[in-house]
Design a protein around this motif. Structure first.
Motif, mmCIF file in Angstrom:
data_model
loop_
_atom_site.group_PDB
_atom_site.id
_atom_site.type_symbol
_atom_site.label_atom_id
_atom_site.label_comp_id
_atom_site.label_asym_id
_atom_site.label_seq_id
_atom_site.Cartn_x
_atom_site.Cartn_y
_atom_site.Cartn_z
ATOM 1 N N GLN A 1 -7.818 8.728 6.890
ATOM 2 C CA GLN A 1 -6.803 7.025 6.412
ATOM 3 C C GLN A 1 -6.291 6.664 6.943
ATOM 4 O O GLN A 1 -6.357 5.383 7.282
ATOM 5 C CB GLN A 1 -6.168 7.699 4.920
ATOM 6 C CG GLN A 1 -4.978 7.243 4.331
ATOM 7 C CD GLN A 1 -4.980 7.274 3.694
ATOM 8 O OE1 GLN A 1 -5.220 7.458 1.979
ATOM 9 N NE2 GLN A 1 -3.915 7.857 3.312
ATOM 10 N N ASN B 1 0.633 -1.259 0.105
ATOM 11 C CA ASN B 1 -0.340 -0.130 -0.176
ATOM 12 C C ASN B 1 0.729 1.047 -0.097
ATOM 13 O O ASN B 1 1.415 1.918 0.582
ATOM 14 C CB ASN B 1 -0.875 0.270 1.389
ATOM 15 C CG ASN B 1 -1.663 0.618 1.028
ATOM 16 O OD1 ASN B 1 -1.827 1.872 0.630
ATOM 17 N ND2 ASN B 1 -2.921 1.476 1.499
ATOM 18 N N ASP C 1 -8.363 3.360 2.839
ATOM 19 C CA ASP C 1 -7.628 3.735 1.557
ATOM 20 C C ASP C 1 -8.804 4.939 0.884
ATOM 21 O O ASP C 1 -9.399 4.651 0.651
ATOM 22 C CB ASP C 1 -6.514 3.172 0.952
ATOM 23 C CG ASP C 1 -5.970 2.905 -0.144
ATOM 24 O OD1 ASP C 1 -6.400 4.523 -0.519
ATOM 25 O OD2 ASP C 1 -5.499 2.469 -0.713
#
Ligand code: PEP
Ligand code: MG
Length: 581
Positions: free
Chosen positions: A475, A370, A481
């Protein structure tokens, strides 16, 4: 047949126009209208490119190495066949002649149209020819751009480039699977009156830039780019997050009325521009602007912002295929913003690249990583000290020409704070050693990682001011996300954990006498204005498009009544917005 598509509403207003489908081509495609007298030249241009690609493929076929797999020749023959296909050729001519699209745009539009026909075929073999068609089109586009063919260059850029010069009066609404924030920036000068994408969350950077364009926009509409056809008439309702395709005359009339109402509302709001920003109980509130490019300073002054609270400097770096701006170029860009703000303070944030703002549009991280948790923002800067020092020198030099604050994104560790401050000192020393003048700066930190919000005393000891980056704070606190429409429903500014982190940051700033602002999207959303005022916030930074709407809320607020209410929300495990009258 009329139907509706639902997505996430990211920028308000109503747009009515024809759909322009933008393919996520691997090659940047320029989109502009040509003059009618250039139609033949444009058709010749594409015919020449096609002929050149035919020759290129024939050459490859004739000089095929002996050990080349025999499928290769078959593939090249299919590609040659597709290049001769009359549907492709006639279609391209149609878009150029009848719509005045430039050649590249006409080709990518015709590709989209034919690709859909391939998708609908029952025969698997024929369906799979879509990939071949894509390669052929890409070859022609690369040839027209003067790029090496794809067998030599694998750089994958998914962007689109709009150089719109409109020669038609029909409003155009952009429909795309995805657009990068850099793509969105190119639309700042474009003729689109609205846009919709399949992917993206409300606070994705693409949505943020869209909001700054002040045109209605929807993201996260999942299959919009497959359902809408090129040239369909559509209504885009940016308030409700709905697109109506092929609307009936009655629906069209209703939305045209709404559109006129919106225009009237805006005109009414614009009268607040010079009204002092003071609450009913006399609290003075500062409304600052978030900008992406130096030229945005005009819009900031236009709505009466009292400074720039966030200049996202990374937009100077994006979409340049790694040709980063040097010290001189950055210095000039910062000076333009300073000059544009006519003596009001400009807070420049050091580069915040990474996550959904990749430097290189084609770069893809492995899917198990990520990027929002990776080498982003200050981590990226500290990993490349030369680049960081270059930026810091440019900022310090620009500070000699007006009030500048430097702001650091995504800090979480004391070690990062120390390194950052050390680099700022070093940048000053480098300038001194060269005899280059520079100005004084205040240095601030963004509070956008929960770790930072939980060690405020450390941050307040090292910095002159703090700014809450609520987009990232939400977030990272909720592990959502922000660019992912699949989890958009969990992205919640009203989550008790988020509210408590925001409240404690504002309170710690007030107790220490240091300024705290909010520069995330919450600051520009009028539904949160009273809550933030109740929590003690006195500095808000937002897109210029939001300033007057937020000002209207401030003018109607009485902070004395809001404090108790905000406190009660903090104590609740299910806070909801319903401010006292
Ligand atoms: C934020 O995170 O709230 C912020 C203002 O920064 P960005 O949206 O650019 O990450
Ligand atoms: Mg952020």
């Amino acid at each position: 047949m009329s139907f509706t598509i639902h997505g996430l509403a990211v920028a308000r207003g109503i747009a009515i126009g024809r759909a322009v489908l933008v393919a996520s081509s691997r090659v940047d495609v320029a989109h502009y209208f040509i003059d009618p007298e250039h139609v033949n030249a444009e058709i010749r241009r594409i015919a020449n490119a096609r002929d050149a690609v035919v020759q290129e493929l024939q050459h490859l076929l004739q000089h095929m190495p002996k050990d080349a797999p025999h499928e290769l020749a078959a593939i090249l023959e299919v590609h040659l066949m597709l290049l001769e296909d009359q549907t492709l050729i006639d279609g391209v001519k149609h878009w150029i002649r009848d719509r005045l699209y430039n050649a590249e745009w006409a080709l990518s539009t015709q590709y989209e149209t034919v690709a859909r026909q391939f998708d609908e075929m029952d025969d698997i073999y024929l369906r799979e020819r879509k990939g071949d068609l894509e390669q052929v089109v890409e070859r022609i586009l690369r040839h027209m751009k003067g790029l090496p063919d794809a067998t030599q260059a694998h750089a994958r850029t998914s962007g689109v480039q709009a150089e719109m010069v409109d020669h038609t009066d029909t409003p155009l609404i952009l429909v795309a699977h995805d657009l990068s924030p850099a793509d969105m920036l190119t639309f700042k000068q474009s003729v689109f009156v609205g846009f919709i994408t399949d992917v993206g969350g409300k606070t994705s950077h693409t949505a943020i830039v869209a909001r700054s364009l002040d045109i209605p926009a929807i993201v996260g509409a999942r299959t919009a780019s497959q359902l809408v056809q090129q040239d369909d008439w559509v209504i885009l309702d940016g308030d409700a997050g709905v697109m109506i395709v092929d609307p009936s005359p009655i629906v069209l009339e209703e939305y045209a009325f709404k559109q006129r109402q919106t225009t009237l509302d805006r005109e009414r709001l614009s009268r607040l521009r010079t009204t002092p920003c003071v609450t009913l109980d006399g609290e003075r509130i500062e409304l600052l602007a978030n900008i992406e490019l130096p030229g945005d300073a005009d819009a900031a002054l236009g709505v009466g912002a009292v400074g720039v609270g966030l200049f996202r400097s990374e937009f100077l770096f994006m979409g340049r295929d790694r040709d980063l701006p040097g010290e001189e170029e950055q210095f000039k860009a910062y000076c333009r913003a300073i000059e544009g703000m006519k003596g009001l303070p400009v807070t420049i944030r050091t580069i915040d690249i990474g996550a959904d703002k990749p430097l290189d549009r084609g770069a893809k991280e492995p899917t198990y990583l990520n990027p929002a948790l990776g080498l982003r923002a200050i981590r990226w800067s500290l990993a490349d000290p030369d680049m960081f020092l270059t930026q810091l020198r440019a900022m310090l030099r620009a500070a000699a020409y007006g009030p500048v604050k430097i702001m650091i994104p995504m800090l979480a560790h004391l070690g990062e704070i120390r390194q950052t401050l050390h680099h700022i000192d070093e940048a000053r020393n480098q300038l001194r050693a060269k005899g280059v003048s520079f100005g004084p700066v205040q240095i601030g930190a963004m509070i956008e990682v929960p770790a930072a919000a939980l060690m405020l005393d450390t941050f307040l000891r090292h910095f002159d001011f703090l700014s809450l980056g609520t987009n990232d704070l939400i977030q990272y606190t909720l592990a959502i996300d922000r660019a992912d429409e699949e989890v958009a429903h969990l992205y919640d500014p009203m989550h008790p954990a988020v509210l408590r982190l925001i409240a404690s940051t504002i309170a710690a700033g007030a107790a220490s006498g240091k300024a705290v602002s909010v520069c995330g999207e919450m600051a520009g959303d009028p539904q949160y204005t009273k809550l933030l005022l109740g929590l003690g916030l006195r500095q808000f930074s937002m897109h210029p498009t939001q300033v007057l709407r937020v000002k209207q809320e401030v003018l109607r607020a009485d902070t004395r009544k809001l404090v108790g209410w905000a406190r009660s929300l903090l104590a609740s495990d299910a806070p909801s917005l319903n401010p006292p009258a």
